[in-house]
Design an enzyme around this catalytic site. Structure first.
Site, PDB file in Angstrom:
ATOM      1  N   PRO A  84      48.470  33.607  59.315  1.00 35.69           N
ATOM      2  CA  PRO A  84      48.338  34.382  58.082  1.00 35.69           C
ATOM      3  C   PRO A  84      48.230  35.866  58.428  1.00 35.69           C
ATOM      4  O   PRO A  84      47.438  36.248  59.286  1.00 35.69           O
ATOM      5  CB  PRO A  84      47.038  33.852  57.470  1.00 35.69           C
ATOM      6  CG  PRO A  84      46.280  33.227  58.601  1.00 35.69           C
ATOM      7  CD  PRO A  84      47.306  32.746  59.577  1.00 35.69           C
ATOM      8  N   LEU A  85      49.041  36.691  57.778  1.00 37.66           N
ATOM      9  CA  LEU A  85      49.087  38.125  58.088  1.00 37.66           C
ATOM     10  C   LEU A  85      49.152  38.920  56.784  1.00 37.66           C
ATOM     11  O   LEU A  85      50.192  38.925  56.108  1.00 37.66           O
ATOM     12  CB  LEU A  85      50.327  38.441  58.938  1.00 37.66           C
ATOM     13  CG  LEU A  85      50.330  37.858  60.355  1.00 37.66           C
ATOM     14  CD1 LEU A  85      51.741  37.844  60.934  1.00 37.66           C
ATOM     15  CD2 LEU A  85      49.385  38.641  61.261  1.00 37.66           C
ATOM     16  N   THR A  86      48.055  39.558  56.434  1.00 38.38           N
ATOM     17  CA  THR A  86      48.033  40.422  55.260  1.00 38.38           C
ATOM     18  C   THR A  86      48.963  41.598  55.479  1.00 38.38           C
ATOM     19  O   THR A  86      48.901  42.258  56.516  1.00 38.38           O
ATOM     20  CB  THR A  86      46.594  40.903  55.022  1.00 38.38           C
ATOM     21  OG1 THR A  86      45.840  39.791  54.548  1.00 38.38           O
ATOM     22  CG2 THR A  86      46.542  42.033  54.011  1.00 38.38           C
ATOM     23  N   GLN A 122      47.644  30.600  52.337  1.00 41.17           N
ATOM     24  CA  GLN A 122      46.250  30.809  52.732  1.00 41.17           C
ATOM     25  C   GLN A 122      45.487  31.356  51.525  1.00 41.17           C
ATOM     26  O   GLN A 122      45.783  32.446  51.027  1.00 41.17           O
ATOM     27  CB  GLN A 122      46.099  31.783  53.899  1.00 41.17           C
ATOM     28  CG  GLN A 122      44.626  31.795  54.367  1.00 41.17           C
ATOM     29  CD  GLN A 122      44.286  32.846  55.387  1.00 41.17           C
ATOM     30  OE1 GLN A 122      44.485  34.029  55.138  1.00 41.17           O
ATOM     31  NE2 GLN A 122      43.763  32.426  56.525  1.00 41.17           N
ATOM     32  N   TYR A 171      35.130  36.681  55.613  1.00 43.09           N
ATOM     33  CA  TYR A 171      35.271  36.636  54.154  1.00 43.09           C
ATOM     34  C   TYR A 171      34.314  35.586  53.578  1.00 43.09           C
ATOM     35  O   TYR A 171      33.511  35.006  54.311  1.00 43.09           O
ATOM     36  CB  TYR A 171      36.746  36.419  53.785  1.00 43.09           C
ATOM     37  CG  TYR A 171      37.602  37.542  54.340  1.00 43.09           C
ATOM     38  CD1 TYR A 171      37.611  38.788  53.732  1.00 43.09           C
ATOM     39  CD2 TYR A 171      38.311  37.379  55.532  1.00 43.09           C
ATOM     40  CE1 TYR A 171      38.339  39.853  54.277  1.00 43.09           C
ATOM     41  CE2 TYR A 171      39.033  38.424  56.085  1.00 43.09           C
ATOM     42  CZ  TYR A 171      39.044  39.664  55.457  1.00 43.09           C
ATOM     43  OH  TYR A 171      39.740  40.720  56.011  1.00 43.09           O
ATOM     44  N   ARG A 189      40.853  27.234  58.066  1.00 49.64           N
ATOM     45  CA  ARG A 189      40.832  28.141  59.224  1.00 49.64           C
ATOM     46  C   ARG A 189      39.404  28.633  59.455  1.00 49.64           C
ATOM     47  O   ARG A 189      38.712  29.029  58.516  1.00 49.64           O
ATOM     48  CB  ARG A 189      41.738  29.346  58.984  1.00 49.64           C
ATOM     49  CG  ARG A 189      41.839  30.214  60.237  1.00 49.64           C
ATOM     50  CD  ARG A 189      42.816  31.357  60.104  1.00 49.64           C
ATOM     51  NE  ARG A 189      43.432  31.603  61.408  1.00 49.64           N
ATOM     52  CZ  ARG A 189      43.901  32.769  61.816  1.00 49.64           C
ATOM     53  NH1 ARG A 189      43.863  33.820  61.012  1.00 49.64           N
ATOM     54  NH2 ARG A 189      44.430  32.917  63.014  1.00 49.64           N
ATOM     55  N   GLY A 237      50.324  35.509  65.557  1.00 44.93           N
ATOM     56  CA  GLY A 237      50.329  36.557  64.543  1.00 44.93           C
ATOM     57  C   GLY A 237      51.344  37.653  64.801  1.00 44.93           C
ATOM     58  O   GLY A 237      52.490  37.587  64.352  1.00 44.93           O
TER      59      GLY A 237
HETATM   60  C1  LIG Z   1      48.279  42.883  60.135  1.00 42.93           C
HETATM   61  C2  LIG Z   1      47.345  41.692  60.248  1.00 42.93           C
HETATM   62  C3  LIG Z   1      46.945  41.026  59.112  1.00 42.93           C
HETATM   63  C4  LIG Z   1      46.136  39.887  59.196  1.00 42.93           C
HETATM   64  N1  LIG Z   1      45.831  39.194  58.058  1.00 42.93           N
HETATM   65  C5  LIG Z   1      45.159  38.022  58.132  1.00 42.93           C
HETATM   66  C6  LIG Z   1      44.959  37.229  56.980  1.00 42.93           C
HETATM   67  O1  LIG Z   1      45.372  37.548  55.846  1.00 42.93           O
HETATM   68  N2  LIG Z   1      44.277  36.053  57.134  1.00 42.93           N
HETATM   69  C7  LIG Z   1      43.796  35.637  58.359  1.00 42.93           C
HETATM   70  O2  LIG Z   1      43.196  34.555  58.465  1.00 42.93           O
HETATM   71  N3  LIG Z   1      44.009  36.375  59.483  1.00 42.93           N
HETATM   72  C8  LIG Z   1      44.694  37.533  59.397  1.00 42.93           C
HETATM   73  N4  LIG Z   1      44.955  38.242  60.546  1.00 42.93           N
HETATM   74  C9  LIG Z   1      44.631  37.666  61.857  1.00 42.93           C
HETATM   75  C10 LIG Z   1      45.867  36.935  62.413  1.00 42.93           C
HETATM   76  O3  LIG Z   1      46.102  35.752  61.656  1.00 42.93           O
HETATM   77  C11 LIG Z   1      45.679  36.551  63.906  1.00 42.93           C
HETATM   78  O4  LIG Z   1      44.543  35.755  64.029  1.00 42.93           O
HETATM   79  C12 LIG Z   1      45.570  37.787  64.809  1.00 42.93           C
HETATM   80  O5  LIG Z   1      46.655  38.664  64.584  1.00 42.93           O
HETATM   81  C13 LIG Z   1      45.528  37.403  66.303  1.00 42.93           C
HETATM   82  O6  LIG Z   1      46.690  36.717  66.706  1.00 42.93           O
HETATM   83  P1  LIG Z   1      47.900  37.455  67.481  1.00 42.93           P
HETATM   84  O7  LIG Z   1      47.335  37.987  68.758  1.00 42.93           O
HETATM   85  O8  LIG Z   1      48.899  36.361  67.719  1.00 42.93           O
HETATM   86  O9  LIG Z   1      48.419  38.547  66.595  1.00 42.93           O
HETATM   87  C14 LIG Z   1      45.709  39.424  60.465  1.00 42.93           C
HETATM   88  C15 LIG Z   1      46.073  40.129  61.614  1.00 42.93           C
HETATM   89  C16 LIG Z   1      46.884  41.243  61.526  1.00 42.93           C
HETATM   90  C17 LIG Z   1      47.322  41.944  62.797  1.00 42.93           C
END
Ligand SMILES: Cc1cc2nc3c(=O)[nH]c(=O)nc-3n(C[C@H](O)[C@H](O)[C@H](O)COP(=O)(O)O)c2cc1C
Length: 389
Positions: free
Chosen positions: A56-58, A131, A211, A258, A346
């Site tokens: 999940p990526l906001t 999510q 959250y 999660r 991510g």
């Molecule tokens: C731009 C951005 C937005 C994110 N948004 C969320 C989100 O909406 N929900 C969530 O559970 N985690 C969110 N995360 C965390 C990611 O899901 C992930 O756990 C984190 O990027 C680490 O993994 P990676 O090293 O593969 O990027 C976000 C991370 C980034 C960088």
């Protein structure tokens, strides 16, 4: 050894690490199991063609009304070759909106917007779950349409949050009454039903990263003296009740959770290992009988005692993400695959719409541009190129 499956580059990466471990996992264990990263797996009622799951990526690309539009459709469609896409965090009620330009799952317009996204992903052969996240205290009344910010306890986060009017200090939230909690659970349930109407293949409840659900789990943000605080079992209670209610409503085979124990962000601190283990053990014991589609865990040391105990206690499919400190690499993903049914990724998926192909074939990667993670428009969103040939 089926080395062709994962590409020469990654195998050299493992061989060169020299210490016998990657991401805390012994190499012999990796070699035994990591060939599975690009193999199919069934999780809940979904058949995944590979085990590389988009985290999940906001991205803050929906309008102020929270309705995902054309560029959101394009962004998710581009990533349809991921084993599974998890959407960005979506609010289940206006009081639970955490971010500017965050999408919702409250109104008919939200549902119609998401239907265009899920149709596009499905048309390109992909799978996508929603999510669903409630901000809890990680927001400001400017983003909740003036609604009071709520949390387990009336404790503010130390710091500032981005609002539509610029940065503001986090407000002191109002502590939720126990009698109000059923209506919050009902918001999660209704949003989850809405997600299925919108064509999502399932729902991941966001119990991570500080959250609302996580705020109930963490002692620093939950200082309640009723049946929702004070002991490990009590801190886990609200999350268990929420997961059960959603699983009852949409089916446990479509329900995911999660968590991020010990992530220690946004004031949700879990610094006593004994308390943390007790809390999360109570949580997994409470949800284990439900037969959920998956438990997604964000933790920097997935081979450590805590995650191994939780994995065993849960007993169902586990997805792992090694976390924020460094961007997940292919070697990390392969190491984590030794412990997980699937790997959550991510930033590499953010920057590479064709990540699975690039990893499988050992191709170079686009680098994520941090400056455009939360900006508006297509730049740094839908303009990351696919591999040319
Ligand atoms: C731009 C951005 C937005 C994110 N948004 C969320 C989100 O909406 N929900 C969530 O559970 N985690 C969110 N995360 C965390 C990611 O899901 C992930 O756990 C984190 O990027 C680490 O993994 P990676 O090293 O593969 O990027 C976000 C991370 C980034 C960088």
């Amino acid at each position: 050894m089926a080395r062709a499956v994962s590409g020469d580059a990654s195998w050299r990466g493992i061989a060169f690490c020299g210490l016998g471990v990657v991401a805390g996992v012994p190499i012999d264990r990796i070699l035994e199991k990591s060939v599975n990263l690009f193999s199919p797996v069934t999780l809940g009622d979904l058949d995944l063609p590979n085990r590389v799951v988009m985290a999940p990526l906001t991205r803050s690309r929906s309008g102020r009304d929270g309705v995902p539009g054309d560029i959101v459709v394009d962004y998710y469609r581009q990533r349809a070759s991921m084993g599974l896409i998890t959407s960005e965090g979506i609010y289940p009620s206006f009081a639970g909106q955490a971010f500017v330009r965050q999408p919702g799952l409250v109104t008919d317009e939200h549902i119609a917007g998401w239907r265009r996204v899920t149709d596009a992903v499905h048309a390109d052969g992909g799978r996508i779950i929603a999510q669903v996240m409630h901000s809890g205290r990680v927001t400001h009344s400017d983003k909740t349409g003036g609604r009071t910010v709520v949390a387990p306890s009336a404790i503010a986060i130390d710091g500032e949050t981005r609002t539509y009017e610029g940065k503001e200090p986090y407000p002191v939230p109002r502590a939720l009454e126990a009698a109000e909690l059923p209506s919050i659970i009902e918001d999660f349930v209704q949003a989850s039903r809405n997600a299925l109407v919108a064509g999502f293949d399932g729902v991941e409840l966001h119990g991570a990263n500080g959250y609302l659900l996580h705020e109930f789990l963490a002692p620093s943000s939950n200082q309640r003296s009723d049946e929702y605080g004070g002991s490990a079992q009590n801190r886990a209670r609200f999350v268990i009740e929420t997961v059960k209610a959603v699983a009852d409503a949409i089916g446990s085979e479509k329900t995911w959770l999660r968590i991020s124990p010990e992530h220690n962000v946004q004031g949700a601190l879990e610094t006593d290992p004994i308390v943390t283990e007790a809390t999360y053990s109570a949580l997994v014991a409470g949800i284990a009988p439900l037969g959920l589609a998956g438990l997604s865990i964000l933790h920097k040391n997935p081979s450590g005692d805590l995650i191994q105990k939780l994995r065993t206690g849960f007993g169902g499919p586990v997805l792992l993400n090694t976390g924020f400190e460094t961007i997940t690499t292919l070697d990390d993903a392969m190491a984590v695959a030794a412990w997980a049914d699937a790997v959550v990724v991510g930033r590499p998926a953010l920057a590479n719409p064709d990540l699975v192909r690039r990893w499988e074939q050992g191709l170079p990667l686009n680098e994520p541009d941090f400056a455009t993670f939360y900006t508006e428009g297509p730049v740094g969103y839908t303009d990351y190129p696919f591999w040319a040939n």
